[in-house]
Design a protein around this motif. Structure first.
Motif, PDB file in Angstrom:
ATOM      1  N   ALA A 150     -41.121 -17.711 -56.676  1.00  8.19           N
ATOM      2  CA  ALA A 150     -40.649 -17.290 -58.046  1.00  8.19           C
ATOM      3  C   ALA A 150     -41.411 -15.877 -58.444  1.00  8.19           C
ATOM      4  O   ALA A 150     -40.850 -15.101 -59.161  1.00  8.19           O
ATOM      5  CB  ALA A 150     -40.805 -18.466 -58.826  1.00  8.19           C
ATOM      6  N   VAL A 151     -42.532 -16.207 -58.346  1.00  7.01           N
ATOM      7  CA  VAL A 151     -43.302 -14.885 -59.018  1.00  7.01           C
ATOM      8  C   VAL A 151     -43.045 -13.651 -58.315  1.00  7.01           C
ATOM      9  O   VAL A 151     -43.060 -12.540 -58.858  1.00  7.01           O
ATOM     10  CB  VAL A 151     -44.947 -15.261 -58.816  1.00  7.01           C
ATOM     11  CG1 VAL A 151     -45.636 -14.153 -59.093  1.00  7.01           C
ATOM     12  CG2 VAL A 151     -45.370 -16.628 -59.630  1.00  7.01           C
ATOM     13  N   GLY A 152     -42.984 -13.798 -56.809  1.00  3.32           N
ATOM     14  CA  GLY A 152     -42.615 -12.696 -56.076  1.00  3.32           C
ATOM     15  C   GLY A 152     -41.173 -12.045 -56.298  1.00  3.32           C
ATOM     16  O   GLY A 152     -41.079 -10.988 -56.961  1.00  3.32           O
ATOM     17  N   THR A 153     -40.378 -12.613 -55.710  1.00  4.50           N
ATOM     18  CA  THR A 153     -39.100 -12.257 -55.959  1.00  4.50           C
ATOM     19  C   THR A 153     -38.259 -12.121 -57.218  1.00  4.50           C
ATOM     20  O   THR A 153     -37.660 -11.183 -57.622  1.00  4.50           O
ATOM     21  CB  THR A 153     -38.067 -12.867 -54.779  1.00  4.50           C
ATOM     22  OG1 THR A 153     -38.518 -12.918 -53.679  1.00  4.50           O
ATOM     23  CG2 THR A 153     -36.811 -12.198 -54.563  1.00  4.50           C
ATOM     24  N   GLY A 154     -38.477 -13.432 -57.878  1.00  9.16           N
ATOM     25  CA  GLY A 154     -38.038 -13.333 -59.169  1.00  9.16           C
ATOM     26  C   GLY A 154     -38.542 -12.434 -60.187  1.00  9.16           C
ATOM     27  O   GLY A 154     -38.021 -11.853 -60.915  1.00  9.16           O
ATOM     28  N   GLY A 155     -39.922 -12.314 -59.970  1.00  4.14           N
ATOM     29  CA  GLY A 155     -40.826 -11.408 -60.897  1.00  4.14           C
ATOM     30  C   GLY A 155     -40.318  -9.881 -60.601  1.00  4.14           C
ATOM     31  O   GLY A 155     -39.932  -9.165 -61.518  1.00  4.14           O
ATOM     32  N   ALA A 156     -39.923  -9.559 -59.450  1.00  5.74           N
ATOM     33  CA  ALA A 156     -39.553  -8.296 -59.088  1.00  5.74           C
ATOM     34  C   ALA A 156     -38.203  -7.788 -59.563  1.00  5.74           C
ATOM     35  O   ALA A 156     -38.109  -6.787 -60.437  1.00  5.74           O
ATOM     36  CB  ALA A 156     -39.540  -8.046 -57.656  1.00  5.74           C
ATOM     37  N   LEU A 157     -37.234  -8.879 -59.690  1.00  7.69           N
ATOM     38  CA  LEU A 157     -36.166  -8.480 -60.216  1.00  7.69           C
ATOM     39  C   LEU A 157     -35.993  -8.448 -61.645  1.00  7.69           C
ATOM     40  O   LEU A 157     -35.000  -7.738 -62.363  1.00  7.69           O
ATOM     41  CB  LEU A 157     -35.108  -9.457 -59.574  1.00  7.69           C
ATOM     42  CG  LEU A 157     -34.854  -9.446 -57.993  1.00  7.69           C
ATOM     43  CD1 LEU A 157     -33.914 -10.434 -57.355  1.00  7.69           C
ATOM     44  CD2 LEU A 157     -34.319  -7.996 -57.686  1.00  7.69           C
ATOM     45  N   VAL A 158     -36.642  -9.388 -62.282  1.00  3.04           N
ATOM     46  CA  VAL A 158     -36.627  -9.325 -63.695  1.00  3.04           C
ATOM     47  C   VAL A 158     -37.312  -8.047 -64.283  1.00  3.04           C
ATOM     48  O   VAL A 158     -36.746  -7.410 -64.962  1.00  3.04           O
ATOM     49  CB  VAL A 158     -37.506 -10.476 -64.414  1.00  3.04           C
ATOM     50  CG1 VAL A 158     -37.774 -10.538 -65.791  1.00  3.04           C
ATOM     51  CG2 VAL A 158     -36.908 -11.903 -64.238  1.00  3.04           C
ATOM     52  N   GLU A 159     -38.362  -7.414 -63.656  1.00  6.37           N
ATOM     53  CA  GLU A 159     -38.885  -6.229 -63.972  1.00  6.37           C
ATOM     54  C   GLU A 159     -37.979  -4.945 -63.799  1.00  6.37           C
ATOM     55  O   GLU A 159     -37.794  -4.107 -64.427  1.00  6.37           O
ATOM     56  CB  GLU A 159     -40.233  -6.020 -63.000  1.00  6.37           C
ATOM     57  CG  GLU A 159     -41.391  -6.869 -63.505  1.00  6.37           C
ATOM     58  CD  GLU A 159     -42.547  -6.505 -62.611  1.00  6.37           C
ATOM     59  OE1 GLU A 159     -42.680  -5.560 -61.844  1.00  6.37           O
ATOM     60  OE2 GLU A 159     -43.555  -7.229 -62.742  1.00  6.37           O
ATOM     61  N   GLN A 160     -36.994  -5.192 -62.877  1.00 13.50           N
ATOM     62  CA  GLN A 160     -36.176  -4.519 -62.385  1.00 13.50           C
ATOM     63  C   GLN A 160     -34.776  -4.444 -63.391  1.00 13.50           C
ATOM     64  O   GLN A 160     -33.782  -3.702 -63.156  1.00 13.50           O
ATOM     65  CB  GLN A 160     -35.661  -4.416 -60.893  1.00 13.50           C
ATOM     66  CG  GLN A 160     -36.857  -3.901 -60.128  1.00 13.50           C
ATOM     67  CD  GLN A 160     -36.652  -4.289 -58.566  1.00 13.50           C
ATOM     68  OE1 GLN A 160     -35.149  -4.322 -58.322  1.00 13.50           O
ATOM     69  NE2 GLN A 160     -37.541  -4.292 -57.821  1.00 13.50           N
ATOM     70  N   GLY A 161     -34.686  -5.322 -64.396  1.00 12.24           N
ATOM     71  CA  GLY A 161     -33.722  -5.440 -65.414  1.00 12.24           C
ATOM     72  C   GLY A 161     -32.962  -6.449 -65.067  1.00 12.24           C
ATOM     73  O   GLY A 161     -31.870  -6.792 -65.849  1.00 12.24           O
TER      74      GLY A 161
END
Length: 400
Positions: A150-161
């Protein structure tokens, strides 16, 4: 004369502590996982080979006693897994069980093993319950978990909008945990979860689920599943034109094995999280080459994690001078994890092995120079950020 002979025998036993301290004259490890279903490539026979590699690299013996590895297919069913584990413990002198792909299986076998006073090291299952409310003094969790994903993939995609999520979730403990952890991370960072749908394990037709996801208006469709389930969902999403329509797919548990399964053409651009990549440096590449020579595949984090788990278990036995469960568990908590999987690993009080994880992007076909060279490493996520603070895990073994 009888007394003299008995005394001599006793002295001989004392002079050879390994004979007295290793039960049944051997150390026996069970690799229990899915070898015929949706997770057969995710772990399966490749994890068994990784375990054999670890034993061979350790020297084949510990405390002068032979090390044996056995394996079985639990068919992703907790009752079958529990029956195998019980038989292994009761009649086949198995000392520890590892891998345990499928969270419902891992939870069942860890609970049974706790009652039996046996060690489990989970590398294939993901749920944080294993080191949370259902933790065990003899249970350990290696390789990854749903919080790290969640921190890895989820975090990255949230940061990308990608701040509006819909989940397509496998209908069992793993899927629930992955959806819950990712959803919590999304909302904590300003995003929203607009809905979710659950599918049975080993689904072949995702049409109705994908139509619901498409109609939700979500910017990201989170695939809270794994193995062949994720592969099939991605392939069918392509047929529905979901990505072409502007929505993004988040493969929340996707490994090298699954990328290889669908190919770079279909997987290119996907963001994912793994704790191991064979082509990250010279050491991992050498391990990958050795693994490939015996399996025909490159290792993912489950395979490399199983290698590390077996190696760590044998090191703990050696350090404890016995294979007795309490002593070995104490050494597993105490010793650093230092091998090809990680050189910075540490085991927390709740049994969670904490080390860095890596945010990956799947390469475009033209950017892959050699076979199985599938990833660009986008970021390294420190272990203390990737995993739940043990004090907040809900595990009763952690003192505040």
């Amino acid at each position: 004369m009888r007394r003299i002979l008995m005394s001599a025998s006793a002295l001989a036993a004392l002079a050879s502590p390994s004979l007295a301290e290793v039960s049944d004259g051997k150390v026996k490890i069970g690799i229990l996982n899915d070898q015929s279903g949706v997770y057969a490539d995710f772990g399966g026979k490749f994890s068994y080979e990784a375990a054999l590699m670890a034993v061979e690299d350790f020297g084949g013996t510990v405390l002068d006693m032979p090390v044996e590895v056995v394996t079985a297919d639990h068919q992703n069913k907790a009752d079958i897994a529990s029956n195998i584990a019980r038989q292994w413990y009761d009649t086949e002198q198995v000392d520890a069980i590892m891998e345990l792909t499928t969270s419902s299986v891992a939870l069942a076998v860890q609970a049974l093993s706790r009652d039996a006073g046996k060690i489990t090291i989970t590398t294939g299952a993901a749920t944080t319950e294993l080191t949370g409310p259902q933790c065990s003094p003899y249970g350990f969790h290696w390789a990854y978990d749903t919080h790290a994903l969640a921190v890895g993939t989820g975090g990255a995609l949230v940061e990308q909008g990608g701040d509006k999520w819909f989940f397509l979730t496998a209908d069992y403990a793993f899927g629930y945990s992955l959806e819950e952890n990712t959803g919590a991370y999304v909302t904590a960072n300003g995003g929203t979860v607009v809905g979710a749908v659950r599918h049975p394990l080993a689904t072949t037709d995702y049409s109705s689920f994908l139509l619901q996801a498409q109609a939700s208006g979500a910017s990201v469709i989170g695939l809270a599943n794994a193995g062949m389930d994720t592969q099939n969902a991605i392939k069918q999403a392509s047929e529905f034109g979901i990505v072409q329509g502007g929505q993004r797919l988040a493969a929340l548990l996707f490994t090298l094995a699954e990328v290889n399964g669908i190919g770079l053409e279909a997987a290119q651009g996907l963001t994912l999280t793994e704790s191991f990549y064979w082509n990250r440096n010279e050491e991992t590449a050498e391990f990958g080459k050795r693994f490939f020579e015996r399996t025909g595949a490159m290792p993912n984090m489950v395979h490399a994690g199983t290698y590390s788990a077996v190696l760590s278990y044998l090191k703990a036995i050696e350090a404890a001078g016995t294979d007795e469960t309490e002593a070995v568990a104490a050494k597993l908590h105490e010793l650093p994890v230092d091998d090809v999987f990680t050189h910075t690993g540490k085991v927390a009080a709740n049994g969670r092995m904490i080390t860095d994880v890596f945010l990956m992007e799947v390469k475009k076909p033209g950017d892959s120079d050699i076979a199985w060279d599938y990833y660009n490493v986008l970021a390294t996520i420190p272990g203390d950020e990737a995993y739940i603070d043990p004090a907040k895990s809900g595990c009763s073994l952690v003192t505040q």
